[in-house]
Every structure is written in C-alpha cells, then in structure tokens.
Enzyme design. Structure first.
Site, PDB file in Angstrom:
ATOM      1  N   SER A 107      15.471 129.204 142.498  1.00  0.00           N
ATOM      2  CA  SER A 107      15.307 128.419 141.290  1.00  0.00           C
ATOM      3  C   SER A 107      13.858 128.533 140.815  1.00  0.00           C
ATOM      4  O   SER A 107      13.409 129.626 140.499  1.00  0.00           O
ATOM      5  CB  SER A 107      15.758 126.975 141.517  1.00  0.00           C
ATOM      6  N   ASP A 150      26.256 129.943 137.545  1.00  0.00           N
ATOM      7  CA  ASP A 150      25.045 129.127 137.435  1.00  0.00           C
ATOM      8  C   ASP A 150      24.838 128.717 135.981  1.00  0.00           C
ATOM      9  O   ASP A 150      24.694 129.567 135.110  1.00  0.00           O
ATOM     10  CB  ASP A 150      23.844 129.930 137.934  1.00  0.00           C
ATOM     11  N   HIS A 162      24.410 127.338 140.922  1.00  0.00           N
ATOM     12  CA  HIS A 162      22.955 127.387 141.010  1.00  0.00           C
ATOM     13  C   HIS A 162      22.439 127.493 142.444  1.00  0.00           C
ATOM     14  O   HIS A 162      21.605 128.332 142.729  1.00  0.00           O
ATOM     15  CB  HIS A 162      22.343 126.168 140.313  1.00  0.00           C
TER      16      HIS A 162
END
Length: 157
Positions: free
Chosen positions: A7, A95, A127
């Site tokens: 991320s 995601d 994600h």
C-alpha cells in the site's frame, strides 16, 4: 539492500527505486501507488470523505492543476525512466483502494524499457491479501526473488 512494502509502503518502495536508483539490489511492491493523482481519483466513494482532511492536506488535490503537477512530480511513474532495480509487483485484481492500473502502468513502462519485473496479479484478492494460499504463494515468490537478487539460498517450492 532490498526494499519492500504494501500500500503506502509499496509507494515508498517505488519512490525508493525511482528516486534513488543506485541504492537497492531488488525491490518488492505490494499493492503500491505509482501515480498519486490517479490514486486519489480512483479511490472509491466510501473512502473519499476521509481523504479530504488528510490526503488533500498532505499529498494534494488532483483537481487543482498546480497541486496535480506537484503530485505527479512525486510519483514513481514520472521517474520510471530512472528505475533499474529488479522489481517484483504483487497486486489484487479486486483492489478498490489501489486499483490494478497503478501496478499495470508501472509494470508496462518498465517492461517497455527492458527492466526486470516479476508481476503477479491475484484474481481473488483485494487491497490486502487474505487467502492463506495466496499469502503462502506470495511469500515463497518473494523468497525466491530476493534469493536470486541478494545471493541467498531460496527454497525452490
């Protein structure tokens, strides 16, 4: 030295190899942001109210042309021509926070230049990966990748 993260950590990994290309022997990007403006534009509506107070303040507002230009200047995609580090990219096809286009764009640009990129998209992940089989596959692939580039003894599973 290697770099890796997921991320925002994936963004940091990409920034590291784009802005300091001679520092890392290998890098792993896990659902990382490659273009800050595109990331902000593609966030799902349920996240949008939360970003106004934080991301717009600290990262920028992509609807303001001056701030968008600054965001692009700080995005790895804008320095893709500097990346030489072998890169592993891991992405969840579902995601909605960091959409697959963030990974596709950086991978396509690097492959067009002949930079080594190992790219895996998990069709049943979002994600942050949750499927135990995918997590095991991801960690085995990372072990092999880092072993190849850092001189380790990777397990050949």
């Amino acid at each position: 030295m290697s770099s890796g993260g997921g991320s925002y950590g994936g963004y940091a990994t990409l920034v590291g190899v784009a802005f300091t290309p001679d520092v890392f022997a290998a890098a792993i990007d896990y659902v990382g942001i490659s273009n800050l403006a595109n990331f902000m534009r593609t966030l799902p509506p349920f996240v949008q109210p939360q970003i106004v107070n934080n991301w717009h303040l600290y990262v920028g507002d992509p609807d303001d042309p001056e701030q968008e230009a600054d965001m692009l200047a700080r995005s790895p995609i804008s320095r893709v021509d500097q990346i030489r580090t072998p890169l592993m990219v891991l992405q969840g096809a579902n995601d909605v926070r960091v959409v697959q286009a963030e990974s596709d764009n950086i991978v396509d640009a690097l492959r067009a230049r002949g930079v080594e990129v190992e790219y895996t998209v998990f069709d049943d992940e979002g994600h942050m990966f949750a499927n135990p089989e995918n997590l095991i596959a991801m960690f085995h692939a990372a072990e092999r990748f880092l072993g190849r580039h850092l001189g380790g003894r990777p397990d050949n599973r």
